[in-house]
Design a protein around this motif. Structure first.
Motif, PDB file in Angstrom:
ATOM      1  N   GLU A   1       0.824  -1.195   0.000  1.00 25.90           N
ATOM      2  CA  GLU A   1       0.000   0.000   0.000  1.00 25.90           C
ATOM      3  C   GLU A   1       0.864   1.252   0.000  1.00 25.90           C
ATOM      4  OE1 GLU A   1      -2.349  -0.313   3.487  1.00 25.90           O
ATOM      5  OE2 GLU A   1      -0.685   0.038   4.868  1.00 25.90           O
ATOM      6  N   LEU A   2       0.244   2.363  -0.416  1.00 29.67           N
ATOM      7  CA  LEU A   2       0.917   3.648  -0.394  1.00 29.67           C
ATOM      8  C   LEU A   2       1.099   4.126   1.039  1.00 29.67           C
ATOM      9  CD1 LEU A   2      -1.096   5.496  -3.213  1.00 29.67           C
ATOM     10  CD2 LEU A   2       1.247   4.634  -3.396  1.00 29.67           C
ATOM     11  N   GLY A   3       2.070   4.986   1.237  1.00 26.92           N
ATOM     12  CA  GLY A   3       2.187   5.648   2.521  1.00 26.92           C
ATOM     13  C   GLY A   3       1.022   6.605   2.725  1.00 26.92           C
ATOM     14  N   SER A   4       0.838   7.058   3.939  1.00 23.76           N
ATOM     15  CA  SER A   4      -0.287   7.943   4.231  1.00 23.76           C
ATOM     16  C   SER A   4      -0.101   9.325   3.643  1.00 23.76           C
ATOM     17  CB  SER A   4      -0.485   8.047   5.745  1.00 23.76           C
ATOM     18  OG  SER A   4       0.692   8.546   6.367  1.00 23.76           O
ATOM     19  N   ASN A   5       1.150   9.760   3.508  1.00 23.73           N
ATOM     20  CA  ASN A   5       1.448  11.093   2.989  1.00 23.73           C
ATOM     21  C   ASN A   5       1.772  10.996   1.496  1.00 23.73           C
ATOM     22  OD1 ASN A   5       3.959  13.038   2.329  1.00 23.73           O
ATOM     23  ND2 ASN A   5       2.518  14.098   3.660  1.00 23.73           N
ATOM     24  N   ILE A   6       0.814  11.375   0.651  1.00 16.67           N
ATOM     25  CA  ILE A   6       1.008  11.363  -0.802  1.00 16.67           C
ATOM     26  C   ILE A   6       0.632  12.746  -1.331  1.00 16.67           C
ATOM     27  CG2 ILE A   6       0.285  10.375  -3.015  1.00 16.67           C
ATOM     28  CD1 ILE A   6       1.971   8.472  -1.364  1.00 16.67           C
ATOM     29  N   MET A   7       1.635  13.546  -1.692  1.00 20.79           N
ATOM     30  CA  MET A   7       1.391  14.937  -2.054  1.00 20.79           C
ATOM     31  C   MET A   7       1.242  15.165  -3.549  1.00 20.79           C
ATOM     32  SD  MET A   7       1.408  16.100   1.003  1.00 20.79           S
ATOM     33  CE  MET A   7       1.760  17.822   1.240  1.00 20.79           C
ATOM     34  N   VAL A   8       1.772  14.273  -4.370  1.00 24.10           N
ATOM     35  CA  VAL A   8       1.736  14.493  -5.810  1.00 24.10           C
ATOM     36  C   VAL A   8       1.497  13.171  -6.525  1.00 24.10           C
ATOM     37  CG1 VAL A   8       4.255  14.306  -5.940  1.00 24.10           C
ATOM     38  CG2 VAL A   8       3.021  15.416  -7.787  1.00 24.10           C
ATOM     39  N   VAL A   9       0.680  13.223  -7.593  1.00 24.84           N
ATOM     40  CA  VAL A   9       0.371  12.056  -8.418  1.00 24.84           C
ATOM     41  C   VAL A   9       0.773  12.389  -9.851  1.00 24.84           C
ATOM     42  CG1 VAL A   9      -1.426  10.462  -9.197  1.00 24.84           C
ATOM     43  CG2 VAL A   9      -1.581  11.522  -6.920  1.00 24.84           C
ATOM     44  N   TYR A  10       1.345  11.399 -10.554  1.00 31.62           N
ATOM     45  CA  TYR A  10       1.782  11.612 -11.937  1.00 31.62           C
ATOM     46  C   TYR A  10       1.656  10.306 -12.705  1.00 31.62           C
ATOM     47  CZ  TYR A  10       4.670  13.067 -15.903  1.00 31.62           C
ATOM     48  OH  TYR A  10       5.122  13.380 -17.160  1.00 31.62           O
TER      49      TYR A  10
ATOM     50  N   SER B   1      -3.229  18.522  -3.544  1.00 30.67           N
ATOM     51  CA  SER B   1      -3.124  18.714  -4.988  1.00 30.67           C
ATOM     52  C   SER B   1      -4.195  17.939  -5.725  1.00 30.67           C
ATOM     53  CB  SER B   1      -1.739  18.264  -5.482  1.00 30.67           C
ATOM     54  OG  SER B   1      -1.560  16.865  -5.267  1.00 30.67           O
ATOM     55  N   ILE B   2      -4.465  18.374  -6.972  1.00 33.28           N
ATOM     56  CA  ILE B   2      -5.351  17.646  -7.867  1.00 33.28           C
ATOM     57  C   ILE B   2      -4.613  17.455  -9.185  1.00 33.28           C
ATOM     58  CG2 ILE B   2      -6.522  19.742  -8.699  1.00 33.28           C
ATOM     59  CD1 ILE B   2      -9.104  17.970  -8.830  1.00 33.28           C
ATOM     60  N   TYR B   3      -4.820  16.290  -9.819  1.00 33.75           N
ATOM     61  CA  TYR B   3      -4.081  15.935 -11.027  1.00 33.75           C
ATOM     62  C   TYR B   3      -5.010  15.210 -11.994  1.00 33.75           C
ATOM     63  CZ  TYR B   3      -0.799  13.346 -14.024  1.00 33.75           C
ATOM     64  OH  TYR B   3      -0.125  12.814 -15.096  1.00 33.75           O
ATOM     65  N   LYS B   4      -4.874  15.509 -13.291  1.00 35.52           N
ATOM     66  CA  LYS B   4      -5.618  14.807 -14.339  1.00 35.52           C
ATOM     67  C   LYS B   4      -4.666  13.874 -15.072  1.00 35.52           C
ATOM     68  CE  LYS B   4      -6.586  16.818 -18.243  1.00 35.52           C
ATOM     69  NZ  LYS B   4      -7.160  17.702 -19.294  1.00 35.52           N
ATOM     70  N   ASP B   5      -4.999  12.568 -15.121  1.00 36.87           N
ATOM     71  CA  ASP B   5      -4.095  11.612 -15.756  1.00 36.87           C
ATOM     72  C   ASP B   5      -4.319  11.547 -17.262  1.00 36.87           C
ATOM     73  OD1 ASP B   5      -6.233   9.862 -16.293  1.00 36.87           O
ATOM     74  OD2 ASP B   5      -5.801   8.544 -14.595  1.00 36.87           O
ATOM     75  N   ASN B   6      -3.631  10.614 -17.918  1.00 35.20           N
ATOM     76  CA  ASN B   6      -3.660  10.533 -19.381  1.00 35.20           C
ATOM     77  C   ASN B   6      -5.045  10.234 -19.940  1.00 35.20           C
ATOM     78  OD1 ASN B   6      -0.909  10.865 -19.131  1.00 35.20           O
ATOM     79  ND2 ASN B   6      -0.418   8.700 -19.420  1.00 35.20           N
ATOM     80  N   ASN B   7      -5.898   9.619 -19.142  1.00 37.07           N
ATOM     81  CA  ASN B   7      -7.247   9.281 -19.582  1.00 37.07           C
ATOM     82  C   ASN B   7      -8.300  10.266 -19.080  1.00 37.07           C
ATOM     83  OD1 ASN B   7      -6.494   6.837 -20.957  1.00 37.07           O
ATOM     84  ND2 ASN B   7      -6.204   5.898 -18.940  1.00 37.07           N
ATOM     85  N   GLY B   8      -7.849  11.331 -18.429  1.00 42.39           N
ATOM     86  CA  GLY B   8      -8.779  12.326 -17.929  1.00 42.39           C
ATOM     87  C   GLY B   8      -9.306  12.052 -16.540  1.00 42.39           C
ATOM     88  N   ASN B   9      -8.816  10.999 -15.882  1.00 40.90           N
ATOM     89  CA  ASN B   9      -9.245  10.701 -14.519  1.00 40.90           C
ATOM     90  C   ASN B   9      -8.611  11.692 -13.539  1.00 40.90           C
ATOM     91  OD1 ASN B   9     -10.626   8.252 -15.336  1.00 40.90           O
ATOM     92  ND2 ASN B   9      -8.598   7.347 -15.578  1.00 40.90           N
ATOM     93  N   LEU B  10      -9.345  12.026 -12.494  1.00 44.97           N
ATOM     94  CA  LEU B  10      -8.881  12.989 -11.512  1.00 44.97           C
ATOM     95  C   LEU B  10      -8.359  12.293 -10.260  1.00 44.97           C
ATOM     96  CD1 LEU B  10     -11.715  15.667 -11.747  1.00 44.97           C
ATOM     97  CD2 LEU B  10      -9.500  15.644 -12.930  1.00 44.97           C
ATOM     98  N   TRP B  11      -7.244  12.813  -9.749  1.00 39.76           N
ATOM     99  CA  TRP B  11      -6.593  12.265  -8.571  1.00 39.76           C
ATOM    100  C   TRP B  11      -6.338  13.377  -7.560  1.00 39.76           C
ATOM    101  CZ3 TRP B  11      -4.895   7.073  -8.103  1.00 39.76           C
ATOM    102  CH2 TRP B  11      -5.072   6.290  -9.266  1.00 39.76           C
ATOM    103  N   LEU B  12      -6.336  13.017  -6.286  1.00 39.76           N
ATOM    104  CA  LEU B  12      -6.009  13.946  -5.220  1.00 39.76           C
ATOM    105  C   LEU B  12      -4.797  13.456  -4.448  1.00 39.76           C
ATOM    106  CD1 LEU B  12      -9.542  14.611  -3.645  1.00 39.76           C
ATOM    107  CD2 LEU B  12      -8.372  15.957  -5.404  1.00 39.76           C
ATOM    108  N   GLY B  13      -3.907  14.395  -4.109  1.00 40.58           N
ATOM    109  CA  GLY B  13      -2.845  14.129  -3.165  1.00 40.58           C
ATOM    110  C   GLY B  13      -3.234  14.702  -1.817  1.00 40.58           C
ATOM    111  N   THR B  14      -2.944  13.970  -0.747  1.00 42.59           N
ATOM    112  CA  THR B  14      -3.360  14.397   0.592  1.00 42.59           C
ATOM    113  C   THR B  14      -2.182  14.374   1.554  1.00 42.59           C
ATOM    114  OG1 THR B  14      -3.897  12.277   1.656  1.00 42.59           O
ATOM    115  CG2 THR B  14      -5.503  13.129   0.076  1.00 42.59           C
ATOM    116  N   HIS B  15      -2.360  15.067   2.672  1.00 43.09           N
ATOM    117  CA  HIS B  15      -1.301  15.129   3.671  1.00 43.09           C
ATOM    118  C   HIS B  15      -1.179  13.844   4.495  1.00 43.09           C
ATOM    119  CE1 HIS B  15      -1.795  19.433   2.836  1.00 43.09           C
ATOM    120  NE2 HIS B  15      -0.576  19.582   3.291  1.00 43.09           N
ATOM    121  N   GLU B  16      -2.311  13.221   4.803  1.00 41.98           N
ATOM    122  CA  GLU B  16      -2.276  12.116   5.773  1.00 41.98           C
ATOM    123  C   GLU B  16      -3.105  10.900   5.357  1.00 41.98           C
ATOM    124  OE1 GLU B  16      -3.809  14.057   9.217  1.00 41.98           O
ATOM    125  OE2 GLU B  16      -1.915  15.049   9.705  1.00 41.98           O
TER     126      GLU B  16
END
Length: 347
Positions: free
Chosen positions: A40-49, A316-331
């Protein structure tokens, strides 16, 4: 004897190839430096790419970077070659190399070719250019007016000129390339600057921020909407002109945009953290602790982002190659939009 030696070297060659020691990594798209496989990912994920091969990368301020190809989740940290475990930004060049930026305790830009992590050494320069293939990196914390331009060979350390009548030093919080190829720099605390390849034009902090005599949040987000207007993490939009169109000392006019998103005449959403335009031209705004807001040009829709019925802190908010939206969070790891709500991502 010769036959036995030939057989021996054939077996050694086969075994070496099988355990991966002599694999031609340049021709093997799946060959990556060994990281730690995690569940699993860590709890702190600030950026998605998402990269050119549709592989996802998740940057943390605490636990390095994660790679997810749809099957396996791999974590890279200082143990594997990163200079530190904080990731503020992820980019990719035309050749497929990835770049991980850490802004603290000092700006560090690492190039990752799939085999090794290489820290780029900045060279002081005054070589301001606009090239489509260049990558731009920000310099935030030291308030030295720096930005970085990487042309594939040299990491140029450039000093952004100060705006007129504002001598204070500043940091660059965001960088954005518009549809015309101009580069915009969002700063703290002196506003936003556009570089068009020839000159620098400023929209000062006084005309960007919604805070008056209360400090400055900095321009953390820059987005161009479907009409070509710009949004600088305030409720207003800015219409930009070329010098021949507007007979004024300024190159922009300021217009009401989304009004007060929360339906009240307050400053609750005057300073959002991140924004993106989706594939149907809606604007999405991320706040620190008040969820996500969508603006379709006419009305706004609020999406709460909760954990155990409590609002979580977003980054943060990020749009991927297919147009899906992602959020980065502090915790709370990463979240993705399912068409109705934002739900936590579990690989």
């Amino acid at each position: 004897m010769k036959t036995n030696l030939l057989l021996f070297f054939s077996i050694v060659s086969l075994l070496t190839s099988c355990n991966g020691q002599t694999t031609d990594k340049k021709n093997n798209s799946n060959a990556f430096v060994n990281g730690d496989t995690v569940k699993e990912l860590g709890s702190n994920i600030m950026v998605v790419y998402q990269d050119q091969k549709n592989v996802y990368w998740f940057g943390s301020w605490e636990t390095g970077v994660y790679r997810y190809d749809g099957k396996k989740l791999i974590n890279y940290t200082t143990k594997h070659g990163l200079p530190n475990n904080r990731i503020d930004e992820i980019q990719q060049d035309a050749s497929g190399a990835l770049y991980f930026t850490s802004l603290y305790p000092k700006p560090t830009i690492v190039k990752f070719d799939g085999n090794t992590f290489k820290t780029l050494a900045p060279i002081p320069s005054n070589d301001w250019q606009l090239k489509a293939t260049d990558l731009w990196f920000k310099h935030t914390y030291d308030l030295e007016n720096y930005v970085y331009r990487y042309d594939g060979t040299t990491l140029h350390q450039l000093q952004l000129p100060k705006p007129p009548n504002l001598p204070n030093p500043f940091g660059v919080y965001s960088i954005y390339k518009d549809i015309k190829g101009n580069i915009w720099f969002g700063t703290n605390p002196v506003g936003v600057c556009r570089y068009d390849g020839k000159s620098f034009d400023w929209i000062t902090e006084e005309d960007v921020t919604e805070f008056r005599n209360e400090g400055a949040n900095g321009v953390r987000s820059i987005t161009e909407d479907k009409n070509g207007d710009f949004w600088f993490n305030t409720e207003n939009r800015y219409r930009v002109y070329d010098s021949l169109t507007l007979n004024s000392n300024t190159f922009y006019t300021r217009h009401e945009g989304i009004g007060s998103l929360d339906g009240q005449k307050t400053s609750g959403l005057n300073e959002y953290l991140s924004t993106v335009k989706d594939n149907t031209d809606n604007l999405w705004f991320v706040t620190y602790r008040n969820g996500v807001w969508k603006y379709d040009g006419t009305k706004i829709t609020h999406y709460a982002v909760l954990d155990n019925s409590q609002d979580i802190t977003l980054f943060s908010i990020y749009k991927d190659n297919n147009g899906n939206l992602w959020l980065g969070t502090h915790e709370n790891g990463a979240y993705t939009f399912n068409g109705q709500t934002f739900e936590k991502f579990n690989p």
